[in-house]
Design an enzyme around this catalytic site. Structure first.
Site, mmCIF file in Angstrom:
data_model
loop_
_atom_site.group_PDB
_atom_site.id
_atom_site.type_symbol
_atom_site.label_atom_id
_atom_site.label_comp_id
_atom_site.label_asym_id
_atom_site.label_seq_id
_atom_site.Cartn_x
_atom_site.Cartn_y
_atom_site.Cartn_z
ATOM 1 N N LYS A 177 0.852 -1.444 -0.067
ATOM 2 C CA LYS A 177 0.056 -0.095 -0.111
ATOM 3 C C LYS A 177 0.962 1.203 0.032
ATOM 4 O O LYS A 177 0.425 2.338 -0.551
ATOM 5 C CB LYS A 177 -0.933 -0.010 1.117
ATOM 6 C CG LYS A 177 -0.277 0.009 2.572
ATOM 7 C CD LYS A 177 -1.446 0.201 3.865
ATOM 8 C CE LYS A 177 -0.623 0.279 5.038
ATOM 9 N NZ LYS A 177 -1.920 0.312 6.152
ATOM 10 N N ARG B 125 -8.209 0.076 16.877
ATOM 11 C CA ARG B 125 -8.276 0.286 15.331
ATOM 12 C C ARG B 125 -9.365 -0.760 15.168
ATOM 13 O O ARG B 125 -10.607 -0.896 15.708
ATOM 14 C CB ARG B 125 -7.208 0.362 14.468
ATOM 15 C CG ARG B 125 -7.386 1.102 13.355
ATOM 16 C CD ARG B 125 -6.084 1.161 12.246
ATOM 17 N NE ARG B 125 -5.981 -0.112 11.485
ATOM 18 C CZ ARG B 125 -5.356 -0.250 10.636
ATOM 19 N NH1 ARG B 125 -4.485 0.751 10.174
ATOM 20 N NH2 ARG B 125 -5.061 -1.385 9.903
#
Length: 357
Positions: free
Chosen positions: A39, A134
């Protein structure tokens, strides 16, 4: 003629880092594998090709567009979607991601429905919250959701995983990993289901393996920053025998003038709505580079030349105090790159990406 600004990346150093990780995991006492995370480089085609050539059989990314690019380069490479799927994209998820990370009942149901319509089974790794706050299901709810998962006709529940450090800065510890393994055992004991993948986190979990403290049973890590920047992210330290300088950034000088160090006149906000403060060091030589905050987080850059200091910038200009350095129009200034710089520079269409040896 070279185009600036540009991000240079070394193919040989990337291969070295990949081989180091391959050898590290192969030498582990207990079986454990790793998946490269692309990414930060937006699944850049040439970088993905290097990873494939070095033996990657799975590549992970958080964006479906990047997974599509990986699939176009190799039909045999498995793909792992790192960001939890949105409901609007489940059809594409089952088409381009072999495995996805999940935490929500409704998402799992929609993935099963989409996989059924496509005539495939979709693999999932159920994410568990271990303190970083998260993504992830609270541990006490895993068995309840697990029962639901096992009822889904087109879902292959292959694993559990966790994410640490990215949001809350919570460090992976042996105790956290053992907590994840306890959850694996409870799934087998209470639900009669064996998960083959126990994904113990990202580059911040790598020090546990390097120190020989990773518990047996953790079978998988997802590594991006350690691969690309040679660093573990728990403390941000360079890993011995890995390259931290695969990437460097270059930008061209477009003005060099002796000016004052404090703006003159009635002051308001700058282009980003801030009211900056300035140190008065008198007149000095200032250079402007053709790069700005639209391209990179300029405050995160570090000039290779120690005699140069970054003063600030706007959307498309960066201003330097070059001191006594003999900087001229057309010169190219080189900067060291960290993770935020790499991420934004690779995303910017205005920064050229150039492979070097």
């Amino acid at each position: 003629m070279a185009k600036y600004p540009r991000l240079l990346w070394s193919e040989s150093k990337l291969r070295d880092n990949t081989r180091f990780l391959n050898q590290l995991f192969a030498a582990s006492v207990s079986p454990i594998g790793w998946t490269p995370v692309s990414k930060a480089v937006c699944a850049h085609e040439e970088i993905v090709q290097v990873l494939l050539a070095e033996g990657a059989v799975e590549i992970a990314d958080s964006r479906l567009d990047n997974l599509k690019r990986i699939k176009s380069l190799s039909g045999n490479c498995r793909t792992l979607l790192l960001r939890l799927p949105g409901l609007h994209e489940v059809d594409e998820v089952v088409g381009y991601a072999d495995t996805s990370l999940v935490s929500e009942k409704v998402t799992i149901a929609k993935l099963s429905e989409a996989a059924g319509a496509a005539g495939v089974f979709h693999r999932i790794i159920l994410m568990v919250e271990l303190g970083d706050l998260r993504e992830g299901l609270l541990p006490q709810h895993v068995l309840e959701l697990g029962r639901f998962i096992l009822q889904q006709k087109n879902i292959d529940w292959c694993g559990i995983g966790t994410n640490l450090t990215c949001y809350g800065g919570i460090l992976p510890t042996r105790e956290k990993m053992e907590q994840l393994l306890d959850i694996k055992d409870s799934i087998a004991r209470e639900l009669g289901h064996e998960v083959s993948v126990v994904s113990g986190g990202n580059s911040s979990s790598l020090p546990l393996l390097l120190r020989g403290e990773m518990p047996a049973g953790i079978s998988h890590l997802r590594l991006g920053e350690s691969l690309l920047l040679g660093r573990e992210t728990a403390k941000g330290k360079l890993i011995e025998s890995m390259h931290g300088d695969i990437f460097t950034l270059e930008a061209e000088v477009i003005e060099v003038q002796v000016k004052g160090s404090v703006p003159e006149g009635e002051r308001g906000m700058d282009a980003f709505g801030n009211t900056p403060e300035f140190e008065d060091v008198g007149d000095h030589t200032r250079a402007i580079l053709a790069i700005g905050k639209q391209d990179v987080p300029i405050d995160e850059l570090e000039p290779v030349n120690e005699g140069i200091r970054i003063l600030g910038g706007s959307s498309d200009h960066m201003i330097l105090d070059v001191g006594s350095s003999a900087v001229q129009i057309g010169d190219v200034i080189t900067f060291r790159v960290n993770y935020p710089v790499l991420l934004q520079a690779m995303t910017s269409p205005y920064v050229a990406k150039v492979r070097t040896r």
